[in-house]
Design a protein around this motif. Structure first.
Motif, PDB file in Angstrom:
ATOM      1  N   ASN A   1       0.811  -1.226   0.000  1.00 26.44           N
ATOM      2  CA  ASN A   1       0.000   0.000   0.000  1.00 26.44           C
ATOM      3  C   ASN A   1       0.840   1.270   0.000  1.00 26.44           C
ATOM      4  O   ASN A   1       0.294   2.366   0.089  1.00 26.44           O
ATOM      5  CB  ASN A   1      -0.897   0.024   1.244  1.00 26.44           C
ATOM      6  N   ARG A   2       2.169   1.090  -0.035  1.00 23.53           N
ATOM      7  CA  ARG A   2       3.104   2.219   0.087  1.00 23.53           C
ATOM      8  C   ARG A   2       2.949   2.907   1.449  1.00 23.53           C
ATOM      9  O   ARG A   2       3.165   4.110   1.595  1.00 23.53           O
ATOM     10  CB  ARG A   2       2.903   3.223  -1.051  1.00 23.53           C
ATOM     11  N   ILE A   3       2.557   2.118   2.449  1.00 24.12           N
ATOM     12  CA  ILE A   3       2.416   2.592   3.830  1.00 24.12           C
ATOM     13  C   ILE A   3       3.735   2.361   4.562  1.00 24.12           C
ATOM     14  O   ILE A   3       4.497   1.450   4.238  1.00 24.12           O
ATOM     15  CB  ILE A   3       1.247   1.859   4.522  1.00 24.12           C
ATOM     16  N   VAL A   4       4.017   3.162   5.582  1.00 27.17           N
ATOM     17  CA  VAL A   4       5.262   3.108   6.348  1.00 27.17           C
ATOM     18  C   VAL A   4       5.047   2.318   7.638  1.00 27.17           C
ATOM     19  O   VAL A   4       4.114   2.616   8.398  1.00 27.17           O
ATOM     20  CB  VAL A   4       5.760   4.526   6.691  1.00 27.17           C
ATOM     21  N   ASP A   5       5.891   1.314   7.884  1.00 25.60           N
ATOM     22  CA  ASP A   5       5.761   0.577   9.149  1.00 25.60           C
ATOM     23  C   ASP A   5       6.770   1.085  10.168  1.00 25.60           C
ATOM     24  O   ASP A   5       7.902   1.431   9.821  1.00 25.60           O
ATOM     25  CB  ASP A   5       5.942  -0.928   8.930  1.00 25.60           C
ATOM     26  N   ILE A   6       6.329   1.158  11.421  1.00 26.49           N
ATOM     27  CA  ILE A   6       7.191   1.579  12.528  1.00 26.49           C
ATOM     28  C   ILE A   6       7.211   0.457  13.557  1.00 26.49           C
ATOM     29  O   ILE A   6       6.250   0.262  14.304  1.00 26.49           O
ATOM     30  CB  ILE A   6       6.683   2.887  13.178  1.00 26.49           C
ATOM     31  N   PRO A   7       8.283  -0.340  13.587  1.00 26.47           N
ATOM     32  CA  PRO A   7       8.356  -1.432  14.560  1.00 26.47           C
ATOM     33  C   PRO A   7       8.700  -0.909  15.945  1.00 26.47           C
ATOM     34  O   PRO A   7       9.466   0.057  16.084  1.00 26.47           O
ATOM     35  CB  PRO A   7       9.487  -2.303  14.008  1.00 26.47           C
ATOM     36  N   MET A   8       8.118  -1.527  16.967  1.00 32.21           N
ATOM     37  CA  MET A   8       8.367  -1.134  18.357  1.00 32.21           C
ATOM     38  C   MET A   8       8.702  -2.390  19.163  1.00 32.21           C
ATOM     39  O   MET A   8       8.081  -3.434  18.975  1.00 32.21           O
ATOM     40  CB  MET A   8       7.139  -0.441  18.945  1.00 32.21           C
ATOM     41  N   TYR A   9       9.659  -2.279  20.050  1.00 29.35           N
ATOM     42  CA  TYR A   9      10.066  -3.433  20.844  1.00 29.35           C
ATOM     43  C   TYR A   9       8.936  -3.918  21.744  1.00 29.35           C
ATOM     44  O   TYR A   9       8.248  -3.116  22.383  1.00 29.35           O
ATOM     45  CB  TYR A   9      11.290  -3.098  21.692  1.00 29.35           C
ATOM     46  N   ALA A  10       8.775  -5.239  21.807  1.00 30.42           N
ATOM     47  CA  ALA A  10       7.716  -5.833  22.625  1.00 30.42           C
ATOM     48  C   ALA A  10       7.900  -5.526  24.100  1.00 30.42           C
ATOM     49  O   ALA A  10       6.952  -5.602  24.886  1.00 30.42           O
ATOM     50  CB  ALA A  10       7.677  -7.342  22.411  1.00 30.42           C
ATOM     51  N   THR A  11       9.118  -5.174  24.492  1.00 29.12           N
ATOM     52  CA  THR A  11       9.424  -4.867  25.892  1.00 29.12           C
ATOM     53  C   THR A  11       9.251  -3.385  26.223  1.00 29.12           C
ATOM     54  O   THR A  11       9.473  -2.982  27.371  1.00 29.12           O
ATOM     55  CB  THR A  11      10.871  -5.274  26.197  1.00 29.12           C
ATOM     56  N   SER A  12       8.874  -2.576  25.239  1.00 26.97           N
ATOM     57  CA  SER A  12       8.755  -1.134  25.467  1.00 26.97           C
ATOM     58  C   SER A  12       7.646  -0.807  26.454  1.00 26.97           C
ATOM     59  O   SER A  12       6.613  -1.476  26.500  1.00 26.97           O
ATOM     60  CB  SER A  12       8.499  -0.405  24.147  1.00 26.97           C
ATOM     61  N   SER A  13       7.859   0.249  27.224  1.00 28.36           N
ATOM     62  CA  SER A  13       6.885   0.698  28.218  1.00 28.36           C
ATOM     63  C   SER A  13       5.816   1.553  27.555  1.00 28.36           C
ATOM     64  O   SER A  13       6.003   2.050  26.432  1.00 28.36           O
ATOM     65  CB  SER A  13       7.590   1.524  29.289  1.00 28.36           C
ATOM     66  N   PRO A  14       4.673   1.791  28.228  1.00 28.23           N
ATOM     67  CA  PRO A  14       3.653   2.695  27.671  1.00 28.23           C
ATOM     68  C   PRO A  14       4.208   4.075  27.345  1.00 28.23           C
ATOM     69  O   PRO A  14       3.838   4.668  26.331  1.00 28.23           O
ATOM     70  CB  PRO A  14       2.607   2.752  28.791  1.00 28.23           C
ATOM     71  N   ALA A  15       5.121   4.573  28.183  1.00 29.57           N
ATOM     72  CA  ALA A  15       5.695   5.903  27.928  1.00 29.57           C
ATOM     73  C   ALA A  15       6.496   5.913  26.633  1.00 29.57           C
ATOM     74  O   ALA A  15       6.428   6.875  25.848  1.00 29.57           O
ATOM     75  CB  ALA A  15       6.581   6.321  29.102  1.00 29.57           C
ATOM     76  N   GLN A  16       7.264   4.851  26.381  1.00 27.20           N
ATOM     77  CA  GLN A  16       8.051   4.771  25.145  1.00 27.20           C
ATOM     78  C   GLN A  16       7.154   4.653  23.917  1.00 27.20           C
ATOM     79  O   GLN A  16       7.417   5.271  22.886  1.00 27.20           O
ATOM     80  CB  GLN A  16       9.004   3.574  25.223  1.00 27.20           C
ATOM     81  N   ILE A  17       6.085   3.868  24.047  1.00 26.52           N
ATOM     82  CA  ILE A  17       5.135   3.715  22.938  1.00 26.52           C
ATOM     83  C   ILE A  17       4.411   5.030  22.683  1.00 26.52           C
ATOM     84  O   ILE A  17       4.217   5.438  21.527  1.00 26.52           O
ATOM     85  CB  ILE A  17       4.128   2.589  23.239  1.00 26.52           C
ATOM     86  N   ALA A  18       4.021   5.705  23.753  1.00 27.27           N
ATOM     87  CA  ALA A  18       3.307   6.982  23.620  1.00 27.27           C
ATOM     88  C   ALA A  18       4.166   8.010  22.883  1.00 27.27           C
ATOM     89  O   ALA A  18       3.662   8.781  22.053  1.00 27.27           O
ATOM     90  CB  ALA A  18       2.909   7.503  24.993  1.00 27.27           C
ATOM     91  N   PHE A  19       5.473   8.030  23.183  1.00 31.91           N
ATOM     92  CA  PHE A  19       6.365   8.972  22.515  1.00 31.91           C
ATOM     93  C   PHE A  19       6.364   8.744  21.006  1.00 31.91           C
ATOM     94  O   PHE A  19       6.239   9.697  20.218  1.00 31.91           O
ATOM     95  CB  PHE A  19       7.793   8.842  23.058  1.00 31.91           C
ATOM     96  N   ILE A  20       6.485   7.478  20.592  1.00 33.62           N
ATOM     97  CA  ILE A  20       6.524   7.161  19.159  1.00 33.62           C
ATOM     98  C   ILE A  20       5.182   7.450  18.500  1.00 33.62           C
ATOM     99  O   ILE A  20       5.126   8.030  17.403  1.00 33.62           O
ATOM    100  CB  ILE A  20       6.932   5.685  18.945  1.00 33.62           C
TER     101      ILE A  20
END
Length: 603
Positions: free
Chosen positions: A83-102
């Protein structure tokens, strides 16, 4: 070998390989490894892509994937690329704060999540950022939804949403218009020294990486089997897996990193990328096995290792013909001692194991090569689509980072010996960070790696992370990683944080192998109530000190650890002391252990 845009790669491989195995994954309920054919892989990618189009995801929109390694991750990545969409992988161990930032930084409206932990954390983020994060798609059908959650959908239900002519047509048009210049991935760095930054990688970056790997490693083919062990968020595993898929090499996906010792013998991969710490633990485990063997077996092991060292490092490595007697001895040990060793590890079919992501000591590297484990050490960064250099099959130099990749220009900054890189695999820049982009590149377009090193012709060498360099109060420069590397090859030492910046001497925070210390305490009748009391025992302290002294014989006097503190718990990602790629956050460690550090410098 043709290098296909990721919008069409899986489909082209399905045309070529049909019902041959593309992926394998472990059914945790039965313990059986299930197969996914190339045709099935392509079908899942199609369904995922059409569901994305049907949900209104736009060209070059950012989506997030917050999951441990699962087949669904790959379906999602390639569905996005179609779809020409961009994927952003995030570590499974990341905290809610780290996910929220991304999520906030990249404006992620749709987030694909793995298991219960990721769903729970993502739901917290969704409640914090309801105007941004609109939808969660859940890979694991066993995840229990929050009763108030009205927007999340399971992956198997999600991929049924695009079963219509409009979605099918939309994906076909987008795929046909896909360009090498399209952004493919944004990988957020671990942030050892500051705020995490999004590394923008285009399809052109990946295509060039695959092209040069096809040149450098023709020995890896569609007859091999790769174990996907490192997180697919890590550029090393992501890049390696893409190379394998482009070669038609099946990929076995390891879900739980803690089960790798169980899954390796089940899969017996012939190729696998990994970080040095994995192989350091293998080295320590083998050394302990030898130590606990009978005197007769110890002699056999040591003779086998000596023969392997002589044959592989002095002849095979240099592409020289070995004496007949040496070759015969090596082949005997290879079929007996080394074969048994690799069988136990689950790598009896191993033929190519790239290793990068952190420094690997020469001692460990030489040992692994001596027992005929085909390690290929290298160097790379997220910003360079992984590989900058790695060992060739022959004539590699121990102590180096290997041969620089074709098509890359590498030079050394004379001001501080920084490694500078320029080429088609170098990132497009940092996402939303023009300030960082200005600092990251030289005026003539070379990327500043932040690593100090040197080069000799086409061979690259590493010395230290520039930002990690310490300067003692006596004006001496200390490379903490090099000292830490010396010490962590010891079985009694799990982790080390070297202290010394603006201090009068070097000290260390040492996380010991508690099990070995407990075994030693029992053998010496040393009483203790718990691990906290054990690490404070003077006899235990003397034991660890003797091991530290043994490993720093070759260091300059000002580099040697003068004092150390034993800790009864490891540095961890949860505490913020380690990044998701297990690198030490030195500032955080210094803050958390300020009291212990100051005590080591009291007169």
């Amino acid at each position: 070998m043709a290098c296909y845009h990721f919008a069409e790669l899986v489909y082209r491989q399905a045309e070529k390989y049909g019902n041959r195995t593309a992926l394998k994954y472990r059914d945790e309920a039965t313990g059986k490894w299930l197969k996914v054919s190339w045709n099935e892989f392509a079908e899942y990618v199609t369904l995922t892509a059409e569901a994305m189009a049907n949900c209104g995801l736009q060209v070059q929109e950012n989506i997030g994937v917050y999951s441990q390694n699962m087949p669904q991750c790959l379906y999602t990545y390639f569905g996005a690329y179609a779809n020409r969409i961009v994927d952003i992988p995030m570590y499974a161990t990341s905290s809610p704060a780290q996910i929220a930032f991304i999520v906030e930084d990249a404006q992620v409206h749709t987030l694909f999540v793995g298991e219960q932990l990721q769903y729970n954390n993502a739901l917290i983020v969704q409640k914090q950022l309801p105007d941004i994060l609109k939808r969660l798609v859940i890979f694991d059908p066993n995840v229990r939804l929050d009763p108030e959650d009205k927007t999340s959908v399971y992956f198997e239900d999600f991929i049924r949403l695009g079963n219509n002519a409009h979605a099918e047509s939309t994906v076909k048009v987008r795929s046909s218009q896909a360009l090498p210049s399209d952004v493919a991935t944004i990988i957020y760095t671990s942030g050892t020294t500051g705020q995490s930054k999004g590394v923008i990688l285009t399809h052109a970056n990946y295509l060039e990486a695959i092209r040069v790997h096809n040149l450098r490693i023709p020995q890896v083919t569609d007859k091999d089997l790769s174990m996907c062990f490192l997180p697919l968020t890590h550029i090393f595993e992501r890049g390696w897996t893409m190379v394998c898929i482009s070669k038609g090499c099946p990929v076995a996906i390891n879900l739980d990193p803690k089960k790798i010792q169980q899954t390796l013998p089940e899969v017996c991969p012939s190729v696998m990328c990994n970080v040095p710490r994995f192989w350091e633990k293998v080295y320590i485990g083998i050394q302990e096995k030898i130590k606990n063997s009978s005197p007769a077996m110890q002699k056999v092991f040591r003779n086998a290792i000596a023969v392997g060292h002589e044959y592989i490092l002095n002849y095979q490595r240099l592409d020289k013909k070995a004496p007949w007697a040496l070759k015969a001895k090596f082949e005997f040990y290879d079929k007996t001692v080394f074969s048994l060793l690799k069988h136990v590890l689950g790598i009896k079919k191993g033929k190519f194991f790239p290793v990068a992501g952190a420094p690997l000591s020469d001692k460990v590297l030489e040992f692994l090569l001596s027992v005929n484990i085909p390690i290929r050490y290298g160097y790379g960064l997220s910003e360079t689509t992984a590989t900058v250099s790695f060992f060739p099959e022959k004539n590699y130099e121990i102590g180096s980072l290997g041969m620089i990749q074709p098509g890359l220009e590498v030079k050394i900054d004379p001001a501080n010996n920084e490694i500078l890189v320029k080429g088609k695999t170098v990132m497009a820049g940092y996402y939303n960070r023009p300030d960082e982009n200005a600092k990251a590149f030289t005026e003539d377009g070379f990327f500043r790696t932040g690593d100090a090193g040197r080069k000799n012709g086409n061979v690259l060498y590493f010395s230290e992370r520039i930002k990690d360099l310490y300067k003692t109060s006596n004006g001496k420069y200390i490379a903490p990683q090099a000292i830490e590397l010396c010490l962590t090859s010891d079985p009694y030492i799990e982790q080390v944080a070297i202290i010394g910046d603006q201090r009068k001497f070097v000290s260390a925070l040492v996380v010991p192998n508690l099990k070995l210390l407990e075994d030693y305490a029992k053998s010496q009748n040393i009483p203790y109530k718990d691990s906290s009391e054990l690490v404070k025992n003077e006899y235990i302290h003397k034991l660890v000190q003797s091991h530290i002294e043994e490993h720093q014989k070759e260091l300059a006097a000002y580099e040697k650890v003068k004092r150390f503190t034993l800790l009864d718990h490891p540095f961890s990602m949860e505490s913020g002391e380690l990044t998701d790629t297990l690198k030490l956050r030195r500032r955080v460690v210094a803050e958390h252990y300020a009291k212990e550090i100051e005590a080591m410098y009291e007169e």
